[in-house]
Design an enzyme around this catalytic site. Sequence first.
Site, PDB file in Angstrom:
ATOM      1  N   SER A  85      69.954  45.845  29.236  1.00 22.24           N
ATOM      2  CA  SER A  85      70.688  45.714  30.495  1.00 22.24           C
ATOM      3  C   SER A  85      72.210  45.668  30.305  1.00 22.24           C
ATOM      4  O   SER A  85      72.775  46.600  29.758  1.00 22.24           O
ATOM      5  CB  SER A  85      70.158  44.451  31.182  1.00 22.24           C
ATOM      6  OG  SER A  85      70.640  44.343  32.476  1.00 22.24           O
ATOM      7  N   ASP A 302      74.985  48.269  36.239  1.00 20.23           N
ATOM      8  CA  ASP A 302      74.924  47.734  34.877  1.00 20.23           C
ATOM      9  C   ASP A 302      74.284  48.781  33.959  1.00 20.23           C
ATOM     10  O   ASP A 302      73.970  49.892  34.397  1.00 20.23           O
ATOM     11  CB  ASP A 302      74.206  46.372  34.831  1.00 20.23           C
ATOM     12  CG  ASP A 302      72.712  46.509  35.018  1.00 20.23           C
ATOM     13  OD1 ASP A 302      72.263  47.545  35.537  1.00 20.23           O
ATOM     14  OD2 ASP A 302      71.980  45.572  34.643  1.00 20.23           O
ATOM     15  N   ALA A 401      73.325  36.736  43.227  1.00 22.86           N
ATOM     16  CA  ALA A 401      74.749  36.995  43.440  1.00 22.86           C
ATOM     17  C   ALA A 401      75.250  38.099  42.511  1.00 22.86           C
ATOM     18  O   ALA A 401      76.133  38.884  42.861  1.00 22.86           O
ATOM     19  CB  ALA A 401      75.538  35.704  43.219  1.00 22.86           C
ATOM     20  N   ASN A 402      74.634  38.215  41.323  1.00 21.27           N
ATOM     21  CA  ASN A 402      75.096  39.207  40.346  1.00 21.27           C
ATOM     22  C   ASN A 402      74.696  40.644  40.698  1.00 21.27           C
ATOM     23  O   ASN A 402      75.004  41.567  39.943  1.00 21.27           O
ATOM     24  CB  ASN A 402      74.611  38.827  38.953  1.00 21.27           C
ATOM     25  CG  ASN A 402      73.086  38.856  38.818  1.00 21.27           C
ATOM     26  OD1 ASN A 402      72.389  39.500  39.602  1.00 21.27           O
ATOM     27  ND2 ASN A 402      72.565  38.147  37.826  1.00 21.27           N
ATOM     28  N   ARG A 525      72.304  24.583  34.312  1.00 27.97           N
ATOM     29  CA  ARG A 525      70.998  25.056  33.845  1.00 27.97           C
ATOM     30  C   ARG A 525      71.142  25.742  32.484  1.00 27.97           C
ATOM     31  O   ARG A 525      72.214  26.270  32.153  1.00 27.97           O
ATOM     32  CB  ARG A 525      70.353  26.029  34.845  1.00 27.97           C
ATOM     33  CG  ARG A 525      71.175  27.253  35.129  1.00 27.97           C
ATOM     34  CD  ARG A 525      70.478  28.239  36.044  1.00 27.97           C
ATOM     35  NE  ARG A 525      69.522  29.077  35.343  1.00 27.97           N
ATOM     36  CZ  ARG A 525      69.843  30.181  34.666  1.00 27.97           C
ATOM     37  NH1 ARG A 525      71.095  30.590  34.552  1.00 27.97           N
ATOM     38  NH2 ARG A 525      68.904  30.885  34.063  1.00 27.97           N
ATOM     39  N   THR A 529      68.859  33.799  28.756  1.00 32.52           N
ATOM     40  CA  THR A 529      69.134  34.990  27.949  1.00 32.52           C
ATOM     41  C   THR A 529      70.130  34.751  26.812  1.00 32.52           C
ATOM     42  O   THR A 529      70.343  35.622  25.985  1.00 32.52           O
ATOM     43  CB  THR A 529      69.727  36.118  28.823  1.00 32.52           C
ATOM     44  OG1 THR A 529      70.980  35.650  29.339  1.00 32.52           O
ATOM     45  CG2 THR A 529      68.828  36.485  29.979  1.00 32.52           C
TER      46      THR A 529
HETATM   47  C1  16G Z   1      68.288  38.324  33.429  1.00 32.52           C
HETATM   48  C2  16G Z   1      67.617  38.517  34.763  1.00 32.52           C
HETATM   49  C3  16G Z   1      68.616  38.316  35.876  1.00 32.52           C
HETATM   50  C4  16G Z   1      69.253  36.954  35.762  1.00 32.52           C
HETATM   51  C5  16G Z   1      69.842  36.751  34.394  1.00 32.52           C
HETATM   52  C6  16G Z   1      70.248  35.304  34.216  1.00 32.52           C
HETATM   53  C7  16G Z   1      65.893  40.100  35.378  1.00 32.52           C
HETATM   54  C8  16G Z   1      65.483  41.537  35.415  1.00 32.52           C
HETATM   55  N1  16G Z   1      67.080  39.866  34.859  1.00 32.52           N
HETATM   56  O1  16G Z   1      69.254  39.288  33.217  1.00 32.52           O
HETATM   57  O2  16G Z   1      67.940  38.438  37.085  1.00 32.52           O
HETATM   58  O3  16G Z   1      70.275  36.805  36.706  1.00 32.52           O
HETATM   59  O4  16G Z   1      68.857  37.038  33.408  1.00 32.52           O
HETATM   60  O5  16G Z   1      70.710  35.109  32.933  1.00 32.52           O
HETATM   61  O6  16G Z   1      65.156  39.215  35.792  1.00 32.52           O
HETATM   62  P1  16G Z   1      70.891  33.660  32.346  1.00 32.52           P
HETATM   63  O7  16G Z   1      69.549  32.977  32.384  1.00 32.52           O
HETATM   64  O8  16G Z   1      71.412  33.890  30.986  1.00 32.52           O
HETATM   65  O9  16G Z   1      71.881  32.956  33.227  1.00 32.52           O
HETATM   66 ZN    ZN Z   2      70.023  45.436  34.153  1.00 32.60          ZN
END
Ligand code: 16G
Ligand code: ZN
Length: 562
Positions: A85, A302, A401-402, A525, A529
């Site tokens: 992504s 993206d 929001a993203n 939180r 990722t």
């Molecule tokens: C991933 C999610 C996205 C979310 C982001 C949060 C999918 C396809 N993608 O990219 O929706 O906003 O994670 O990231 O579900 P974080 O947990 O690192 O804040």
């Molecule tokens: Zn993506």
Amino acid sequence: MPHTNTIEISSDQPTTTTAMSFRDQLHALYAPHQKPGHLSFTYGTAGFRTLASTLDSVVFTVGILASLRSKYLNGQTIGIMITASHNPPQDNGIKLIDPQGEMLEASWEAYATKLANLGTEEEVFAEVERLAQNLGIDLNDGVSGNVIIARDSRESGLALTKATIDGLKTMGTKVTDYQLLTTPELHYLVKCINTQGAYGEVSEVGYYKKLSTAFRNIYENFVQSDSKIQITIDAANGIGGPKAETLFTEYLSQYVDFQLVNNQYQDPQALNVGSGADFVKTNQKLPNNITPEPLKLYASFDGDADRVVFYYVDSNSVFKLLDGDKIATLLAGFFKDLVSKSPAKLSESCQIGVVQTAYANGSSTNHITDVLQVPVVCTPTGVKHLHHEAAKFDIGVYFEANGHGTVLFSESLLSLLQTIEPSTPQEQRSIQTLIEISNLINQTVGDAISDLLTVLIVLSIKQWTPDNWDESYTDLPNRLAKVIVPDRHVFKTINAERQLTSPKGLQLQIDDAVSKYNGGRSFVRASGTEDAVRVYAEAASKSECEELSKEVCELVKSSVGL
Ligand code: 16G
Ligand code: ZN
């Protein structure tokens, strides 16, 4: 346009010895895909995602799991997308798509994590046998699973595809490699295959045709304009660029004047660098290579084109972001209006709802509930959570929001739309527009290209300029900060990630801090990722927001002894 490779792996396998054959195939294929001892992996918010150079063993096991999933679902086709992504070029990732184009069912994420962390061939074999037994999958039935696979434009994508296919081969799974696609294109194809074409033609051309036909029908019937729609798209140097180019050039050139920037998808090192939806949203500024003209609309995708944000500069050259919250309000307001102008049978029964996460700006939530009078539901971060909630409405608008998001239409609404009799031209127009938009918007997952077309057509129908759209409400100043902590897993939340239950006592301290600021709101939180904790803060003024953000970051640090 990429061609596809259909690889039928096991047609000559003896059907009675599939279990042995899995063992043999695993034995033959396993060695180069053994997990390096020191690594561990988690199937997170959007699949596995990390440094591409560490992913070979993971994708091999995902190939095995996808095969099991397809067999478990009686041979329905499962999708495998290789993408990271908006992450930097050196990363990659892999995720599974369930038969109706939705994200992998949550209970299987744990199986994926378990398999990916096994260190020997024996362990993998034993775990697959155990899983098959628990799930009632007959490894001896001689029936192979079905998978389609695709990848974004990352340099590591091809090798990881090959490793995944090795995993699929262990189970004799039939696989079609669609090569370079956007993530939402693959979701679309999975659904088309499993609905035997009812959702759309099973090809990339089918995807272009479905979207462009709906767009053309709405434009021809409901847009009054003698000039073409204008849009400049920053493609993040990703795979969305060439796909959008094909769609606009070959199918929609009569209606849209488009310009693509950051479209170097053949240069993998450029992916998401100084460009793309995440860059624009996070930095609240223009991407590289755009010299803006006041009041013209711009959009950023993206890297795998499943999210989009819009922006413009006003007449004083001030940058204005139109993010996922603004898209949600635009669409919810549009649908509310259409439904209210539909025959009573529809307007009285149709439930419209908006699904957001805690990251939604407080002003947007107020606008949707108070002005549009549409209910808002809040879910944890991640498309799968929003998607499931949105499916509970007749028209469920969901956006993070993203910029991740789409609109879901219930089956009952879609069939009512087909049968209901309009008694005025206005009612006819509302029904027709709802039907066409249900075809224009990719209902399997957020889709930058389909969302872009939907926003463009709604703005054209309303004859709105970017600042008309922006005027609906003003965002509260907000700040998203990141704190690196020794173990992010100690940060546990409830109430759709809006409150912490651990570390003990921290939430009370945050509440205390928040109460000191006008319009203050803050939550903490663990990222799904990245190895970090995220701190969101908003308040009535920029300075209060900055102070609140700092204060909460300090509280987070001291809660873990930093
Ligand atoms: C991933 C999610 C996205 C979310 C982001 C949060 C999918 C396809 N993608 O990219 O929706 O906003 O994670 O990231 O579900 P974080 O947990 O690192 O804040
Ligand atoms: Zn993506």
